[in-house]
Write an enzyme that holds these catalytic residues in place. Structure first.
Site, short mmCIF file in Angstrom:
data_model
loop_
_atom_site.label_atom_id
_atom_site.label_comp_id
_atom_site.label_asym_id
_atom_site.label_seq_id
_atom_site.Cartn_x
_atom_site.Cartn_y
_atom_site.Cartn_z
N CYS B 34 0.81 -1.22 0.00
CA CYS B 34 0.00 0.00 0.00
C CYS B 34 0.83 1.26 0.00
O CYS B 34 0.30 2.35 -0.21
CB CYS B 34 -0.97 0.00 1.18
SG CYS B 34 -0.17 0.17 2.77
N CYS B 103 -1.51 -2.88 7.04
CA CYS B 103 -0.93 -1.57 7.33
C CYS B 103 -0.18 -1.57 8.66
O CYS B 103 0.73 -0.78 8.87
CB CYS B 103 -2.01 -0.50 7.36
SG CYS B 103 -2.86 -0.30 5.79
#
Ligand SMILES: Cc1ncc(COP(=O)(O)O)c(C=O)c1O
Ligand SMILES: [Zn+2]
Lengths: 386, 125
Positions: B34, B103
């Site tokens: 990401c 994340c």
């Protein structure tokens, strides 16, 4: 705390006037428009009137050219798959742009997997399709071009009439996803070279789950669903009458006085852009002039979009971002990548889409909040060279 | 809000933000998926992590997991710190939405890189 809504490209609140005309169709008028009796004719009347309103708002030649659907996702699917299926013996090439909504992009990609040939036109740094490049890509085998009227993320308005003219000259159908354009760009489809156009009511203060496909008379299209004879069999199934009546009123309101409303909204937009550009290391995404009057899209360098959204939400401001961390797909927005942003700049994207409730005071408050937010987040940033 | 209270507390009031002057070790990791980036600084004395600071470019989950990690690690021995996993970090936060777990997977990795850097600088096997 005040709540400020700046996510009108995602969806809009239902207009009170639209709700008013829908209520009778949720209460007493419950008939099926296909029925012979008086209940049916009462319902049919509402259906017909709504169809006339949508046709008038788009400047269509005839109400028959309007097909009600469950929204633009379905409209896009019917248009693209419907033409592909009707014309597959004549040609198998489809052209679209690289910045379409997924309802177009993924439909075309799917057709690519089942034997069609697909061209994804690139866009320039502002998100513009080049009509000359489109012309060069049309071949004997091309049956359909689908290019959106205006982009939902960066607000760029395409030269869709020019694109339509090229398609018409070359004998190729032209479909446009006009979801974000309704209420901001005037349409007069009698005159404009557009064969099919998709729209969704909830983007212009109408109800969710209802939309329409404009389909020019004579356009060859094959249905995807089979069933009753509703919507010229192109979209069978008992009609969502409250939604349809709401759509009719909503598009009537949205297309009245487009010029004034667009000018006023653009003034708010420009005030917001000016305020945001006072922040250091921030860039405007999309076209400086040819953009939707409610669209602001910036990239804040050195910070990530979801953290901007969280901080804004804590201050009462609702917005959105093209960051990978907000997409659920782990990739940043394909639109931002297509205009040439690097990964990190796309990560810092922020979309504020304005609508009729927004005020100058809200704009100024948002700018003030963002200045504080950016400063806070940049203090944490390892990519900011101090 | 998509995050629980503890995550939001760490996001809004992150602990131990910043850099350390002449740190004993620095670790940086970037998330190939990401794009989040995390940097951890440690100060080690007598085999104990006396001070730890972080800088993070990333979403709420990334910032909160960096912050909570610094609290988990402070005054721990090197071996104790090495035993902390990405999973421990997410658990300490009281859980994260499934789509955001990746994340948070940077925090422990960044810490382990900082310890590796410290060991290399000091010729510790
Ligand atoms: C450009 C564009 N096309 C299609 C859609 C899909 O509309 P709906 O979700 O109402 O089907 C949207 C909505 O996000 C859009 O912005
Ligand atoms: Zn993230």
């Amino acid at each position: 705390m005040q709540r400020i809504y700046m996510d009108h490209s995602a969806t809009t609140p239902l207009d009170e006037e639209v709700l008013e005309v829908m209520l009778p169709y949720l209460r007493e008028i419950h008939g099926n428009p296909s029925s012979v009796h008086v209940f049916g004719s009462e319902a049919r009347k509402g259906l017909n009137e709504a169809r006339e309103k949508v046709a008038a708002a788009l400047g269509a030649s005839s109400p028959e050219e309007i097909i009600f659907t469950s929204g633009a996702t379905e409209s896009n699917n019917i248009a693209i798959q419907g033409v592909a299926r009707a014309l597959s013996s004549r040609g198998r090439h489809i052209i679209t742009s690289s910045i379409e909504h997924h309802a177009v992009l993924d439909t075309v990609k799917y057709l690519g997997q089942i034997g069609f040939e697909v061209t994804f036109l690139p866009v320039d740094q502002y998100g513009m399709v080049d009509p000359d490049e489109l012309a060069e890509n049309i071949t004997e085998d091309t049956i359909l071009v689908s290019i959106m009227a205006a982009n939902n993320e960066i607000g760029t308005i395409q030269p869709f009439e020019k694109i339509g003219e090229i398609c018409r000259e070359r004998g190729v159908y032209f479909h446009t996803d006009a979801v974000q354009a309704i209420g901001y760009l005037p349409f007069n489809l009698k005159e404009q070279p557009v064969d099919m156009l998709s729209l969704s009511a909830h983007k212009f203060y109408g109800p969710k789950g209802i939309g329409a496909l404009y389909c020019r008379k004579g356009t060859k299209i094959r249905q995807l669903c089979f069933g009753g004879a509703q919507e010229r069999k192109i979209r069978p199934g008992t009609e969502n009458l409250p939604g349809i009546v709401g759509l009719g009123r909503a598009i009537e309101l949205a297309t009245t006085d487009i010029e004034n409303r667009s000018r006023n909204l653009a003034a708010l937009r420009d005030r917001l852009i000016r305020g945001l550009l006072e922040i250091e290391d921030i860039r405007l995404n999309g076209h400086p002039q040819k953009r939707l009057p409610g669209n602001v899209n910036v990239s804040v360098l050195y910070v990530e979009g979801e953290s901007l959204l969280l901080d804004l939400d804590l201050k009462g401001v609702a917005a959105s971002s093209g960051s990978a961390c907000t997409s659920g797909s782990l990739d940043p927005s394909h639109v931002l990548m297509a205009i040439g942003l690097d990964h990190q700049t796309a990560q810092g994207s922020l979309r504020l889409s304005l609508g009729k409730s927004n005020t100058v005071a809200e704009i100024d408050y948002t700018v003030k909040c963002l200045k504080e937010i950016v400063e806070r987040l940049r203090k944490m940033s390892p990519v900011l060279k101090k | 809000m998509m995050y629980n209270e503890k995550v939001m507390d760490h996001f809004q009031n992150p602990r131990n933000v910043g850099e350390i002057d002449s740190p004993s070790g620095v670790g940086e990791v970037g998330n190939m998926r990401c794009g989040d980036i995390m940097k951890i600084y440690i100060k080690v004395e007598d085999n104990i992590i006396k001070d730890i600071k972080f800088l993070t470019f990333g979403c709420g989950a990334a910032i909160a997991s960096s912050s909570v990690l610094t609290e988990m690690v402070k005054n721990k021995t090197i071996d104790e710190a090495l035993a902390i996993t990405n999973n421990d970090v997410a658990e300490e936060l009281g859980g994260l939405p499934a789509a955001k777990l990746h994340c948070s997977n940077l925090a422990a990795d960044a810490l382990h890189n900082a310890i590796k850097d410290y060991k290399e600088k000091n010729n510790i096997p």
